[in-house]
Design a protein around this motif. Structure first.
Motif, PDB file in Angstrom:
ATOM      1  N   MET A   1       0.838  -1.191   0.000  1.00 53.73           N
ATOM      2  CA  MET A   1       0.000   0.000   0.000  1.00 53.73           C
ATOM      3  C   MET A   1       0.879   1.249   0.000  1.00 53.73           C
ATOM      4  N   SER A   2       0.437   2.241  -0.695  1.00 51.32           N
ATOM      5  CA  SER A   2       1.147   3.504  -0.690  1.00 51.32           C
ATOM      6  C   SER A   2       1.191   4.088   0.718  1.00 51.32           C
ATOM      7  N   ALA A 159      -1.791   8.346  -8.745  1.00 51.69           N
ATOM      8  CA  ALA A 159      -1.325   6.951  -8.708  1.00 51.69           C
ATOM      9  C   ALA A 159      -0.639   6.592  -7.403  1.00 51.69           C
ATOM     10  N   ILE A 162      -3.969   5.738  -2.127  1.00 51.26           N
ATOM     11  CA  ILE A 162      -5.081   4.824  -1.922  1.00 51.26           C
ATOM     12  C   ILE A 162      -6.173   5.605  -1.213  1.00 51.26           C
ATOM     13  N   ARG A 175     -10.804   5.813  -9.084  1.00 50.29           N
ATOM     14  CA  ARG A 175     -10.025   4.886  -9.897  1.00 50.29           C
ATOM     15  C   ARG A 175      -9.816   5.441 -11.296  1.00 50.29           C
ATOM     16  N   MET A 179      -6.283   6.828  -8.974  1.00 50.30           N
ATOM     17  CA  MET A 179      -6.024   6.372  -7.617  1.00 50.30           C
ATOM     18  C   MET A 179      -6.368   4.891  -7.461  1.00 50.30           C
ATOM     19  N   THR A 180      -5.725   4.247  -6.508  1.00 47.37           N
ATOM     20  CA  THR A 180      -6.220   2.976  -6.002  1.00 47.37           C
ATOM     21  C   THR A 180      -7.326   3.339  -5.023  1.00 47.37           C
ATOM     22  N   ALA A 181      -8.480   2.723  -5.136  1.00 40.93           N
ATOM     23  CA  ALA A 181      -9.612   3.139  -4.299  1.00 40.93           C
ATOM     24  C   ALA A 181     -10.436   1.934  -3.884  1.00 40.93           C
ATOM     25  N   GLU A 182     -10.956   2.017  -2.670  1.00 40.42           N
ATOM     26  CA  GLU A 182     -11.755   0.938  -2.095  1.00 40.42           C
ATOM     27  C   GLU A 182     -13.023   1.505  -1.481  1.00 40.42           C
ATOM     28  N   GLN A 197       0.176  -5.146   3.282  1.00 43.40           N
ATOM     29  CA  GLN A 197       1.279  -4.527   2.545  1.00 43.40           C
ATOM     30  C   GLN A 197       2.558  -4.460   3.362  1.00 43.40           C
TER      31      GLN A 197
END
Length: 199
Positions: A1-2, A159, A162, A175, A179-182, A197
């Motif tokens: 993870m970032s 980028a 998260i 996204r 971005m990484t997104a949840e 991570q």
């Protein structure tokens, strides 16, 4: 993870309106149920993007074909309904900050609420490196510019981020912005992703 983690505010760290708060707004408006809430939410994007409170409530009234007897009371009740937080998430924010994570907040929030919320919750909000509010930048999620501005304020690219939001629409937009997104489900989800991570 970032190392760069961005959170939505409402529905993630801050709590959404309680049934009692919603009932109070209906009572003050003199209109209940779907008609009121349809107008409330359909007019909200401009409010989140910086519209003044009086103008927002005038637009809601116009949409309903109604006249509100006490607009200042509506404003006050509405503001107060958005000030509570999830203490477990607050603890998580502090933990992540102590780990050296770069933290950002990206919230659709109205202008009048910002000083009230910050005054009440400054202790943990101060752990964020950047607080990006829709009302201050003139655009609200899911507009892609909101995500780009948030990343710029953190000194990174989308980028590198998260992002957690309780709205699937906002997650999809994040996204698309890179971005990484949840979709946020709870503190355990965030902790598990960090642990996975190797944090």
């Amino acid at each position: 993870m970032s190392n760069v983690i961005v959170f939505d505010l409402y529905g993630v760290i801050a709590r959404t309106q309680t049934p009692a708060a919603r009932q109070r707004l209906e009572q003050l408006a003199g209109i209940s149920g779907a008609p009121f809430w349809d107008a409330y939410w359909s007019c909200r994007p401009d409010y989140d993007a910086g519209q003044e409170s009086l103008a927002y409530w005038a637009t809601v009234a116009d949409r309903l074909g109604a006249t509100f007897a006490d607009v200042p009371a509506l404003i006050e009740a509405d503001l107060e309904s958005w000030t509570e937080v999830d203490e477990e998430m607050v603890d998580l924010v502090v933990d992540l900050a102590d780990q050296g994570r770069t933290l950002g907040l990206l919230s659709n929030i109205i202008s009048d609420l910002v000083p009230r919320f910050e005054a009440r919750h400054d202790a943990w909000l101060s752990r964020f490196h950047a607080l990006t509010y829709s009302c201050h930048i003139g655009v609200a999620k899911p507009d892609p510019r909101a995500y780009e501005i948030c990343a710029e304020r953190l000194g990174v690219t989308p980028a590198d981020v998260i992002f957690f939001d309780d709205s699937e629409r906002n997650v999809i937009a994040a996204r698309e912005a890179g971005m990484t997104a949840e979709v946020f489900t709870g503190p355990a989800q965030v902790r598990d992703l960090v642990a996975a991570q190797g944090a």
